[in-house]
Design a protein around this motif. Structure first.
Motif, PDB file in Angstrom:
ATOM      1  N   PHE A 187       0.832  -1.193   0.000  1.00 28.17           N
ATOM      2  CA  PHE A 187       0.000   0.000   0.000  1.00 28.17           C
ATOM      3  C   PHE A 187       0.876   1.256   0.000  1.00 28.17           C
ATOM      4  O   PHE A 187       0.636   2.195  -0.765  1.00 28.17           O
ATOM      5  N   ALA A 188       1.903   1.278   0.822  1.00 30.89           N
ATOM      6  CA  ALA A 188       2.798   2.430   0.885  1.00 30.89           C
ATOM      7  C   ALA A 188       3.489   2.670  -0.462  1.00 30.89           C
ATOM      8  O   ALA A 188       3.600   3.817  -0.914  1.00 30.89           O
ATOM      9  N   ALA A 189       3.908   1.613  -1.120  1.00 36.49           N
ATOM     10  CA  ALA A 189       4.558   1.748  -2.431  1.00 36.49           C
ATOM     11  C   ALA A 189       3.582   2.297  -3.468  1.00 36.49           C
ATOM     12  O   ALA A 189       3.957   3.092  -4.336  1.00 36.49           O
ATOM     13  N   SER A 190       2.327   1.896  -3.385  1.00 31.47           N
ATOM     14  CA  SER A 190       1.310   2.399  -4.306  1.00 31.47           C
ATOM     15  C   SER A 190       1.088   3.889  -4.095  1.00 31.47           C
ATOM     16  O   SER A 190       0.955   4.641  -5.066  1.00 31.47           O
ATOM     17  N   ARG A 191       1.041   4.313  -2.859  1.00 35.61           N
ATOM     18  CA  ARG A 191       0.816   5.737  -2.566  1.00 35.61           C
ATOM     19  C   ARG A 191       1.918   6.607  -3.159  1.00 35.61           C
ATOM     20  O   ARG A 191       1.651   7.711  -3.633  1.00 35.61           O
ATOM     21  N   VAL A 192       3.138   6.109  -3.154  1.00 37.76           N
ATOM     22  CA  VAL A 192       4.259   6.859  -3.729  1.00 37.76           C
ATOM     23  C   VAL A 192       4.049   7.075  -5.225  1.00 37.76           C
ATOM     24  O   VAL A 192       4.380   8.126  -5.766  1.00 37.76           O
ATOM     25  N   LYS A 193       3.460   6.086  -5.895  1.00 36.55           N
ATOM     26  CA  LYS A 193       3.244   6.188  -7.343  1.00 36.55           C
ATOM     27  C   LYS A 193       2.156   7.192  -7.708  1.00 36.55           C
ATOM     28  O   LYS A 193       2.167   7.748  -8.804  1.00 36.55           O
ATOM     29  N   GLY A 194       1.197   7.409  -6.820  1.00 33.60           N
ATOM     30  CA  GLY A 194       0.128   8.373  -7.096  1.00 33.60           C
ATOM     31  C   GLY A 194      -0.639   8.048  -8.373  1.00 33.60           C
ATOM     32  O   GLY A 194      -0.856   6.893  -8.710  1.00 33.60           O
ATOM     33  N   ALA A 195      -1.021   9.070  -9.095  1.00 30.63           N
ATOM     34  CA  ALA A 195      -1.821   8.918 -10.323  1.00 30.63           C
ATOM     35  C   ALA A 195      -0.889   8.819 -11.534  1.00 30.63           C
ATOM     36  O   ALA A 195      -0.930   9.635 -12.442  1.00 30.63           O
ATOM     37  N   ASN A 196      -0.052   7.793 -11.546  1.00 29.30           N
ATOM     38  CA  ASN A 196       0.975   7.654 -12.576  1.00 29.30           C
ATOM     39  C   ASN A 196       0.490   7.020 -13.877  1.00 29.30           C
ATOM     40  O   ASN A 196       1.247   6.953 -14.837  1.00 29.30           O
ATOM     41  N   ARG A 197      -0.743   6.574 -13.919  1.00 30.32           N
ATOM     42  CA  ARG A 197      -1.274   5.951 -15.141  1.00 30.32           C
ATOM     43  C   ARG A 197      -2.590   6.624 -15.508  1.00 30.32           C
ATOM     44  O   ARG A 197      -3.300   7.134 -14.644  1.00 30.32           O
ATOM     45  N   PRO A 198      -2.944   6.608 -16.797  1.00 29.57           N
ATOM     46  CA  PRO A 198      -4.129   7.359 -17.254  1.00 29.57           C
ATOM     47  C   PRO A 198      -5.442   6.979 -16.573  1.00 29.57           C
ATOM     48  O   PRO A 198      -6.236   7.858 -16.241  1.00 29.57           O
ATOM     49  N   GLY A 199      -5.673   5.695 -16.363  1.00 33.46           N
ATOM     50  CA  GLY A 199      -6.921   5.280 -15.723  1.00 33.46           C
ATOM     51  C   GLY A 199      -7.028   5.756 -14.286  1.00 33.46           C
ATOM     52  O   GLY A 199      -8.094   6.161 -13.828  1.00 33.46           O
ATOM     53  N   ILE A 200      -5.903   5.717 -13.582  1.00 32.55           N
ATOM     54  CA  ILE A 200      -5.875   6.184 -12.201  1.00 32.55           C
ATOM     55  C   ILE A 200      -6.081   7.691 -12.165  1.00 32.55           C
ATOM     56  O   ILE A 200      -6.868   8.214 -11.372  1.00 32.55           O
ATOM     57  N   ALA A 201      -5.398   8.400 -13.052  1.00 37.56           N
ATOM     58  CA  ALA A 201      -5.513   9.859 -13.107  1.00 37.56           C
ATOM     59  C   ALA A 201      -6.943  10.294 -13.418  1.00 37.56           C
ATOM     60  O   ALA A 201      -7.452  11.247 -12.817  1.00 37.56           O
ATOM     61  N   ALA A 202      -7.607   9.600 -14.337  1.00 32.67           N
ATOM     62  CA  ALA A 202      -8.988   9.957 -14.694  1.00 32.67           C
ATOM     63  C   ALA A 202      -9.931   9.744 -13.513  1.00 32.67           C
ATOM     64  O   ALA A 202     -10.828  10.554 -13.272  1.00 32.67           O
ATOM     65  N   PHE A 203      -9.738   8.660 -12.774  1.00 34.49           N
ATOM     66  CA  PHE A 203     -10.578   8.394 -11.606  1.00 34.49           C
ATOM     67  C   PHE A 203     -10.358   9.477 -10.544  1.00 34.49           C
ATOM     68  O   PHE A 203     -11.306  10.057 -10.017  1.00 34.49           O
ATOM     69  N   PHE A 204      -9.102   9.765 -10.245  1.00 37.07           N
ATOM     70  CA  PHE A 204      -8.788  10.785  -9.240  1.00 37.07           C
ATOM     71  C   PHE A 204      -9.315  12.157  -9.658  1.00 37.07           C
ATOM     72  O   PHE A 204      -9.748  12.942  -8.815  1.00 37.07           O
ATOM     73  N   ALA A 205      -9.289  12.454 -10.948  1.00 35.85           N
ATOM     74  CA  ALA A 205      -9.739  13.764 -11.437  1.00 35.85           C
ATOM     75  C   ALA A 205     -11.230  13.984 -11.207  1.00 35.85           C
ATOM     76  O   ALA A 205     -11.680  15.128 -11.109  1.00 35.85           O
ATOM     77  N   ALA A 206     -12.007  12.908 -11.107  1.00 32.81           N
ATOM     78  CA  ALA A 206     -13.447  13.024 -10.896  1.00 32.81           C
ATOM     79  C   ALA A 206     -13.803  13.283  -9.426  1.00 32.81           C
ATOM     80  O   ALA A 206     -14.936  13.628  -9.119  1.00 32.81           O
ATOM     81  N   ILE A 207     -12.830  13.157  -8.545  1.00 32.48           N
ATOM     82  CA  ILE A 207     -13.055  13.358  -7.110  1.00 32.48           C
ATOM     83  C   ILE A 207     -12.966  14.843  -6.789  1.00 32.48           C
ATOM     84  O   ILE A 207     -11.997  15.507  -7.153  1.00 32.48           O
TER      85      ILE A 207
END
Length: 98
Positions: free
Chosen positions: A62-82
Protein backbone atom coordinates in the motif's frame (compact mmCIF):
# COMPACT_ATOMS: atom_id res chain seq x y z
CA UNK A 1 -1.78 -9.82 6.78
CA UNK A 2 -4.12 -7.99 4.41
CA UNK A 3 -4.06 -4.19 4.63
CA UNK A 4 -7.28 -2.30 3.94
CA UNK A 5 -7.32 1.25 2.58
CA UNK A 6 -10.51 3.18 3.33
CA UNK A 7 -10.92 6.44 1.45
CA UNK A 8 -14.09 8.48 1.81
CA UNK A 9 -14.54 11.25 -0.76
CA UNK A 10 -17.04 13.60 -2.37
CA UNK A 11 -18.00 13.73 -6.03
CA UNK A 12 -20.03 16.52 -7.59
CA UNK A 13 -23.22 15.23 -9.25
CA UNK A 14 -21.97 16.24 -12.71
CA UNK A 15 -18.81 14.13 -12.17
CA UNK A 16 -20.49 10.86 -11.14
CA UNK A 17 -20.63 9.49 -14.69
CA UNK A 18 -16.94 10.33 -15.21
CA UNK A 19 -16.03 8.59 -11.94
CA UNK A 20 -17.92 5.43 -12.84
CA UNK A 21 -16.61 5.44 -16.42
CA UNK A 22 -13.02 5.74 -15.15
CA UNK A 23 -13.32 2.95 -12.57
CA UNK A 24 -12.61 -0.06 -14.85
CA UNK A 25 -9.45 1.54 -16.28
CA UNK A 26 -8.31 2.56 -12.80
CA UNK A 27 -8.65 -1.01 -11.56
CA UNK A 28 -6.87 -2.34 -14.66
CA UNK A 29 -4.02 0.12 -14.06
CA UNK A 30 -3.78 -0.97 -10.43
CA UNK A 31 -3.65 -4.63 -11.46
CA UNK A 32 -0.94 -3.91 -14.04
CA UNK A 33 1.18 -1.49 -12.01
CA UNK A 34 0.66 -2.03 -8.28
CA UNK A 35 2.34 -4.99 -6.64
CA UNK A 36 0.18 -6.42 -3.88
CA UNK A 37 -3.13 -4.95 -5.08
CA UNK A 38 -5.81 -7.54 -4.31
CA UNK A 39 -9.17 -5.94 -5.08
CA UNK A 40 -11.42 -2.96 -4.39
CA UNK A 41 -15.05 -2.12 -3.75
CA UNK A 42 -16.61 1.26 -4.44
CA UNK A 43 -19.55 2.17 -2.21
CA UNK A 44 -21.96 5.02 -2.95
CA UNK A 45 -23.03 6.79 0.23
CA UNK A 46 -25.68 9.48 0.79
CA UNK A 47 -25.07 13.16 0.09
CA UNK A 48 -22.58 12.81 -2.77
CA UNK A 49 -20.06 10.83 -0.75
CA UNK A 50 -18.32 7.60 -1.73
CA UNK A 51 -16.17 5.03 0.07
CA UNK A 52 -13.40 3.16 -1.71
CA UNK A 53 -12.38 -0.03 0.11
CA UNK A 54 -9.10 -1.29 -1.32
CA UNK A 55 -7.32 -4.44 -0.16
CA UNK A 56 -3.55 -4.84 -0.33
CA UNK A 57 -1.35 -7.85 0.37
CA UNK A 58 0.63 -5.81 2.92
CA UNK A 59 1.14 -2.35 4.38
CA UNK A 60 4.36 -2.11 2.38
CA UNK A 61 2.50 -2.72 -0.90
CA UNK A 62 0.00 0.00 0.00
CA UNK A 63 2.80 2.43 0.89
CA UNK A 64 4.56 1.75 -2.43
CA UNK A 65 1.31 2.40 -4.31
CA UNK A 66 0.82 5.74 -2.57
CA UNK A 67 4.26 6.86 -3.73
CA UNK A 68 3.24 6.19 -7.34
CA UNK A 69 0.13 8.37 -7.10
CA UNK A 70 -1.82 8.92 -10.32
CA UNK A 71 0.98 7.65 -12.58
CA UNK A 72 -1.27 5.95 -15.14
CA UNK A 73 -4.13 7.36 -17.25
CA UNK A 74 -6.92 5.28 -15.72
CA UNK A 75 -5.88 6.18 -12.20
CA UNK A 76 -5.51 9.86 -13.11
CA UNK A 77 -8.99 9.96 -14.69
CA UNK A 78 -10.58 8.39 -11.61
CA UNK A 79 -8.79 10.79 -9.24
CA UNK A 80 -9.74 13.76 -11.44
CA UNK A 81 -13.45 13.02 -10.90
CA UNK A 82 -13.06 13.36 -7.11
CA UNK A 83 -14.00 16.76 -5.71
CA UNK A 84 -12.53 16.34 -2.21
CA UNK A 85 -11.25 13.67 0.16
CA UNK A 86 -13.21 13.45 3.41
CA UNK A 87 -10.99 10.90 5.16
CA UNK A 88 -8.34 8.28 4.48
CA UNK A 89 -7.55 5.42 6.82
CA UNK A 90 -5.52 2.23 6.80
CA UNK A 91 -6.21 -0.91 8.78
CA UNK A 92 -5.68 -4.64 8.88
CA UNK A 93 -8.37 -7.09 7.89
CA UNK A 94 -9.58 -8.94 10.99
CA UNK A 95 -11.43 -12.21 11.16
CA UNK A 96 -9.76 -13.91 8.24
CA UNK A 97 -8.64 -12.78 4.84
CA UNK A 98 -10.91 -12.76 1.84
Amino acid sequence: MTTVELTRFRVRPEQVDALLAARPAMLADFRADRAGFLDADLVRLPDGEWLDVVRWRSAEDFAASRVKGANRPGIAAFFAAIDSVVSAEEGTLAGGDR
